[in-house]
Design a protein around this motif. Structure first.
Motif, PDB file in Angstrom:
ATOM      1  N   HIS A 285       0.821  -1.155  -0.012  1.00  0.00           N
ATOM      2  CA  HIS A 285       0.085   0.007  -0.031  1.00  0.00           C
ATOM      3  C   HIS A 285       0.930   1.104  -0.006  1.00  0.00           C
ATOM      4  N   ALA A 286       1.927   1.204   0.755  1.00  0.00           N
ATOM      5  CA  ALA A 286       2.970   2.361   0.710  1.00  0.00           C
ATOM      6  C   ALA A 286       3.532   2.686  -0.702  1.00  0.00           C
ATOM      7  N   VAL A 287       3.848   1.742  -1.223  1.00  0.00           N
ATOM      8  CA  VAL A 287       4.399   1.684  -2.657  1.00  0.00           C
ATOM      9  C   VAL A 287       3.278   2.199  -3.635  1.00  0.00           C
ATOM     10  N   LEU A 288       2.042   1.954  -3.377  1.00  0.00           N
ATOM     11  CA  LEU A 288       0.939   2.347  -4.335  1.00  0.00           C
ATOM     12  C   LEU A 288       0.714   3.831  -3.797  1.00  0.00           C
TER      13      LEU A 288
ATOM     14  N   ARG B  30      11.070 -15.821   7.519  1.00  0.00           N
ATOM     15  CA  ARG B  30      11.231 -14.423   7.886  1.00  0.00           C
ATOM     16  C   ARG B  30      10.969 -13.512   6.746  1.00  0.00           C
ATOM     17  N   TYR B  31      10.962 -14.186   5.442  1.00  0.00           N
ATOM     18  CA  TYR B  31      11.182 -13.296   4.256  1.00  0.00           C
ATOM     19  C   TYR B  31      10.325 -13.524   3.207  1.00  0.00           C
ATOM     20  N   GLY B  32      10.178 -12.793   2.191  1.00  0.00           N
ATOM     21  CA  GLY B  32       9.336 -13.349   0.866  1.00  0.00           C
ATOM     22  C   GLY B  32      10.425 -14.208   0.152  1.00  0.00           C
ATOM     23  N   CYS B  33      10.037 -15.310  -0.552  1.00  0.00           N
ATOM     24  CA  CYS B  33      10.765 -16.364  -0.869  1.00  0.00           C
ATOM     25  C   CYS B  33      10.229 -16.405  -2.765  1.00  0.00           C
ATOM     26  N   ALA B  34      11.329 -16.676  -3.225  1.00  0.00           N
ATOM     27  CA  ALA B  34      11.207 -16.561  -4.766  1.00  0.00           C
ATOM     28  C   ALA B  34      11.626 -18.057  -5.497  1.00  0.00           C
ATOM     29  N   THR B  35      10.841 -18.432  -6.253  1.00  0.00           N
ATOM     30  CA  THR B  35      10.787 -19.714  -7.049  1.00  0.00           C
ATOM     31  C   THR B  35      11.677 -19.123  -8.286  1.00  0.00           C
ATOM     32  N   VAL B  36      12.503 -19.959  -8.660  1.00  0.00           N
ATOM     33  CA  VAL B  36      13.230 -19.314 -10.226  1.00  0.00           C
ATOM     34  C   VAL B  36      13.444 -20.471 -11.120  1.00  0.00           C
ATOM     35  N   SER B  37      13.464 -20.052 -12.330  1.00  0.00           N
ATOM     36  CA  SER B  37      13.749 -21.026 -13.452  1.00  0.00           C
ATOM     37  C   SER B  37      15.193 -20.731 -13.937  1.00  0.00           C
ATOM     38  N   GLU B  38      15.183 -20.297 -15.206  1.00  0.00           N
ATOM     39  CA  GLU B  38      16.457 -19.941 -15.832  1.00  0.00           C
ATOM     40  C   GLU B  38      17.312 -19.120 -15.155  1.00  0.00           C
TER      41      GLU B  38
ATOM     42  N   ALA C 239      -0.955  -3.921 -10.337  1.00  0.00           N
ATOM     43  CA  ALA C 239      -1.033  -5.326  -9.687  1.00  0.00           C
ATOM     44  C   ALA C 239      -1.450  -4.992  -8.184  1.00  0.00           C
ATOM     45  N   LEU C 240      -0.999  -3.906  -7.597  1.00  0.00           N
ATOM     46  CA  LEU C 240      -1.280  -3.793  -6.260  1.00  0.00           C
ATOM     47  C   LEU C 240      -2.780  -3.243  -6.033  1.00  0.00           C
ATOM     48  N   ARG C 241      -3.112  -2.786  -6.999  1.00  0.00           N
ATOM     49  CA  ARG C 241      -4.697  -2.187  -6.823  1.00  0.00           C
ATOM     50  C   ARG C 241      -5.510  -3.424  -6.899  1.00  0.00           C
ATOM     51  N   ARG C 242      -4.965  -4.445  -7.388  1.00  0.00           N
ATOM     52  CA  ARG C 242      -5.898  -5.785  -7.576  1.00  0.00           C
ATOM     53  C   ARG C 242      -5.757  -6.833  -6.376  1.00  0.00           C
ATOM     54  N   THR C 243      -4.670  -6.526  -5.811  1.00  0.00           N
ATOM     55  CA  THR C 243      -4.241  -7.538  -4.724  1.00  0.00           C
ATOM     56  C   THR C 243      -4.875  -7.346  -3.473  1.00  0.00           C
ATOM     57  N   PRO C 244      -5.686  -8.465  -3.008  1.00  0.00           N
ATOM     58  CA  PRO C 244      -6.494  -8.156  -1.767  1.00  0.00           C
ATOM     59  C   PRO C 244      -5.453  -7.956  -0.596  1.00  0.00           C
ATOM     60  N   ALA C 245      -5.911  -7.613   0.496  1.00  0.00           N
ATOM     61  CA  ALA C 245      -5.127  -7.300   1.781  1.00  0.00           C
ATOM     62  C   ALA C 245      -5.005  -8.734   2.294  1.00  0.00           C
TER      63      ALA C 245
ATOM     64  N   ILE D 134      -1.380  -4.848   2.714  1.00  0.00           N
ATOM     65  CA  ILE D 134      -1.468  -5.250   1.384  1.00  0.00           C
ATOM     66  C   ILE D 134       0.261  -5.504   1.213  1.00  0.00           C
ATOM     67  N   GLN D 135       0.734  -6.590   0.863  1.00  0.00           N
ATOM     68  CA  GLN D 135       1.894  -6.998   0.751  1.00  0.00           C
ATOM     69  C   GLN D 135       2.655  -6.763  -0.442  1.00  0.00           C
ATOM     70  N   LEU D 136       3.731  -6.246  -0.704  1.00  0.00           N
ATOM     71  CA  LEU D 136       4.339  -5.980  -1.919  1.00  0.00           C
ATOM     72  C   LEU D 136       4.678  -7.176  -2.589  1.00  0.00           C
ATOM     73  N   THR D 137       5.018  -8.289  -1.920  1.00  0.00           N
ATOM     74  CA  THR D 137       5.467  -9.602  -2.307  1.00  0.00           C
ATOM     75  C   THR D 137       4.114 -10.131  -3.130  1.00  0.00           C
ATOM     76  N   ASP D 138       2.837 -10.010  -2.497  1.00  0.00           N
ATOM     77  CA  ASP D 138       1.492 -10.447  -3.145  1.00  0.00           C
ATOM     78  C   ASP D 138       1.500  -9.538  -4.242  1.00  0.00           C
ATOM     79  N   GLY D 139       1.596  -8.137  -4.458  1.00  0.00           N
ATOM     80  CA  GLY D 139       1.521  -7.389  -5.654  1.00  0.00           C
ATOM     81  C   GLY D 139       2.402  -8.023  -6.826  1.00  0.00           C
ATOM     82  N   ILE D 140       3.734  -8.557  -6.377  1.00  0.00           N
ATOM     83  CA  ILE D 140       4.545  -9.086  -7.261  1.00  0.00           C
ATOM     84  C   ILE D 140       4.134 -10.289  -8.013  1.00  0.00           C
TER      85      ILE D 140
END
Ligand code: UTP
Length: 284
Positions: A112-115, A169-177, A216-222, A228-234
């Motif tokens: 929300h702060a980023v938005l 304790r963090y956001g976690c990323a799944t990666v491919s290439e 994306a953040l506007r469409r991301t539910p709390a 509203i998490q930035l990770t969820d927006g991503i």
């Protein structure tokens, strides 16, 4: 899509992990060696080529604004007393950047702060950084991300490998290439349970974001705690088909958002910068 001009710094959080120190004093104003945390952040953003800072603040955090304003009375006294170095330091903080302030009326989360910065940033990619960590890297972490952006021209997140259960304790990323330290991200989850984490790659508080993040953040539910998490927006951004990359940056990010981290970082940097010779004896 335009070019990068802005660096958004969300600084409207309550700082509950650092109470009572942060009851009145914004945690961004706590000193690290000789300057407040927020000045270190702005130096890093400038080194990454930001032309305009956008500080997202909350009511009660006006001291941040005051720090970057002219203080004519103080300047007069320093001038009269011939304190040139001190005067230069005071003037540096008012001249170091072009800063705009945006108010987040309620602490509704990092996303929300980023938005809140959407109107100022417009349809342009932008840098974003959380001042809770200081870059201890050459080039600084945000500049490393900016360079990666120049290559991929899409969102880039800072990644750091963590051990064991720490990923929770963090956001976690799944990666491919992967292209060396740069990884294509296929999924992100905020604070996963250790057994559910898809990787050991933690998302750290440095980003180059495409303007698509605002929609994306506007469409991301709390999520948790009504925030509203930035990770969820991503995650929403990924779902919309945008490319997201993650850079395993070189160097370190030093925590200054908790008492332990702040104390350790102060001692370490004061020692490294030769600003506290007495420490050498005191620490043995
Ligand atoms: P934190 O998760 O560290 O929260 O926010 P906090 O409120 O600052 O501190 P604690 O956890 O209560 O001690 C991460 C970043 O997001 C900003 C914070 O200022 C910090 O830079 N933030 C968080 C906002 O700007 N607004 C919010 O509503 C929440």
């Amino acid at each position: 899509m335009g070019t990068i001009r802005h660096c958004v710094v969300p600084a409207a959080g309550l700082g509950t992990r650092f109470l009572p120190a942060t009851k009145v004093l914004p945690k961004e104003m706590l000193p690290v060696v000789d300057r407040p945390v927020i000045e270190w952040a702005i130096e890093e953003a400038m080194a990454a080529g930001a032309l305009e800072m956008v500080l997202v603040i909350a009511t009660g955090k006006e001291l941040i604004q005051a720090h970057f304003e002219r203080q004519p009375e103080l300047e007069k006294v320093l001038e009269a007393r011939g304190k040139k170095a001190e005067l230069a330091a005071v003037r540096h903080s008012q001249d170091m950047a072009h800063i705009r302030y945006v108010l987040q009326e309620k602490p509704l989360g990092l996303g929300h702060a980023v938005l809140c910065a959407a109107d100022v940033v417009g349809d342009n990619p932008f840098l974003c950084m959380l001042p809770d960590d200081l870059s201890h890297a050459e080039p600084p972490v945000l500049a490393q991300l900016r360079k990666a952006w120049d290559g991929v021209q899409s969102t880039v997140l800072a990644l750091m490998r963590v051990s064991g259960d720490e990923i929770s304790r963090y956001g976690c990323a799944t990666v491919s290439e992967s292209r060396g330290r740069l990884h294509r991200i296929t999924g992100v989850v905020e604070k996963p349970k250790p057994e559910e984490a898809q990787s050991d790659l933690a998302i750290m508080g440095r980003y180059v974001l495409s303007p698509g993040i605002f929609d994306a953040l506007r469409r991301t539910p709390a999520g948790e705690g009504g925030e509203i998490q930035l990770t969820d927006g991503i995650a929403t951004l990924l779902g919309a088909g945008e490319e997201v990359w993650g850079l395993e940056f070189e160097g370190e990010l030093l925590d200054v958002g908790t008492l332990d981290g702040w104390l350790t970082t102060n001692v370490r940097l004061a020692h490294e910068l030769g600003r506290a010779p007495a420490l050498r004896g005191a620490l043995g």
